[in-house]
Motif scaffolding. Structure first.
Motif, short mmCIF file in Angstrom:
data_model
loop_
_atom_site.label_atom_id
_atom_site.label_comp_id
_atom_site.label_asym_id
_atom_site.label_seq_id
_atom_site.Cartn_x
_atom_site.Cartn_y
_atom_site.Cartn_z
N UNK A 46 -7.53 12.63 4.77
CA UNK A 46 -8.02 11.88 3.68
C UNK A 46 -7.95 13.20 2.30
N UNK A 47 -8.00 13.85 2.73
CA UNK A 47 -7.38 15.23 1.65
C UNK A 47 -6.30 15.19 1.01
N UNK A 48 -5.54 15.36 1.54
CA UNK A 48 -4.33 14.98 1.37
C UNK A 48 -4.45 13.73 0.22
N UNK A 49 -4.92 12.35 0.22
CA UNK A 49 -5.17 11.00 0.18
C UNK A 49 -5.18 10.93 -1.76
N UNK A 50 -7.14 11.94 -1.66
CA UNK A 50 -7.01 11.94 -2.64
C UNK A 50 -6.64 12.91 -3.96
N UNK A 157 1.34 10.99 4.93
CA UNK A 157 0.72 12.17 5.08
C UNK A 157 -0.33 11.84 6.81
N UNK A 158 -0.69 10.50 6.77
CA UNK A 158 -1.73 10.05 7.65
C UNK A 158 -0.90 9.61 8.84
N UNK A 159 0.70 9.40 8.63
CA UNK A 159 1.51 9.13 10.01
C UNK A 159 1.91 10.62 10.91
N UNK A 160 2.08 11.53 9.64
CA UNK A 160 2.18 12.94 10.20
C UNK A 160 1.41 13.51 11.33
N UNK A 161 -0.08 13.87 10.12
CA UNK A 161 -1.22 14.26 11.50
C UNK A 161 -1.82 13.96 12.39
N UNK A 162 -2.47 12.21 12.19
CA UNK A 162 -1.99 11.84 13.29
C UNK A 162 -0.87 12.08 14.77
N UNK A 163 0.20 11.87 14.26
CA UNK A 163 1.02 11.92 15.07
C UNK A 163 0.88 13.67 15.80
#
Length: 203
Positions: A46-50, A157-163
Motif C-alpha cells: 500500500x505504501x508503494x501504491x500511494x 509491488x503487490x505480487x512481489x511482497x505477497x510472494x
C-alpha cells in the motif's frame, strides 16, 4: 487498458523492488517466522501504491509548472538506471553473498512490527527516487496510458511482497544460493539498461 504499457509498469516496478535491501529482508524474515505476514505485506504494498500514484499523477503537473524538471529527471533517471545496472552486474559477477533472514529474534507485537516496517519504507530516501521520481518520469513516456502503467507498477509491488512474505519458506533455499542472486542481478541489470535506453530515446 494497454497491456504492453501495463506489463512495462509491472516489470519496472519489480526490477526496482526486487533488489536485496532492508525492507525485503524484513518481509522475508516475517514470512519465515509466520508473524504478522498479511499486515507487513499490505503495509509495504500500500505504501508503494500511494507513492507510485503520486509519482504518476503529479509528476506531469509539476513538470508543466517547471518545464526544465522533466528533461532533468529524464536524464537523471537514465543515469541512475545505467549506474544501477552496472552495480547489479558487478554484484552478479563478484558477489558470493546470499540473503540471510534472521529468525532468531523474539516475537514482537503487531504495532511494533508495523512501525518497523513503515520506518524501513518511508524513511528510506531511495523509495522516493524509485517510486515518485523514477517511475513518475518513465510514466511520462505513456501520455495516454499512464493509468495502465500505474496499475501495472502497483500490481507488481503487490505480487512481489505477497510472494516474498507468503512464499518465504519455499523461497528460502533459493535466496540462500548465491548463484540464484547472480542470475537475478544480471536480469535486473538488463532491464535497467533497456528502460534507460527508452528514456533517452524518448527525448
Amino acid at each position: 487498458m494497454d497491456l504492453a504499457v501495463f506489463f512495462t509498469g509491472m516489470m519496472m516496478s519489480l526490477s526496482l523492488i526486487v533488489a536485496i535491501g532492508a525492507q525485503n529482508a524484513f518481509v522475508l524474515r516475517q514470512g519465515l517466522r509466520g508473524e504478522h505476514v498479511l499486515a507487513v505485506c499490505l503495509a509495504c504494498a500500500i505504501s508503494d501504491a500511494i507513492l507510485i500514484t503520486v509519482g504518476v499523477t503529479s509528476f506531469r503537473t509539476v513538470s508543466d509548472w517547471l518545464p526544465w524538471l522533466e528533461p532533468v529527471m529524464r536524464y537523471g533517471g537514465a543515469a541512475f538506471l545505467i549506474w544501477y545496472g552496472v552495480k547489479s552486474l558487478v554484484s552478479a559477477l563478484r558477489s558470493d553473498e546470499a540473503l540471510a533472514a534472521d529468525s532468531s529474534l523474539a516475537k514482537t507485537n503487531l504495532f511494533r512490527t508495523l512501525v518497523a516496517c513503515l520506518a524501513l519504507t518511508w524513511l528510506n530516501p531511495h523509495v522516493y527516487l524509485d517510486t515518485v521520481v523514477l517511475l513518475g518520469t518513465i510514466s511520462t513516456q505513456f501520455t495516454d496510458n499512464q493509468a495502465s502503467f500505474a496499475v501495472g507498477a502497483i500490481l507488481g509491488s503487490f505480487v512481489f511482497f505477497f510472494a516474498l512474505g507468503y512464499g518465504a519458506i519455499r523461497l528460502r533455499p533459493v535466496f540462500e544460493r548465491p548463484a540464484a542472486w547472480r542470475i537475478l542481478e544480471t536480469l535486473i541489470a538488463l532491464v535497467m539498461w533497456i528502460i534507460a535506453f527508452e528514456l533517452l530515446a524518448g527525448t
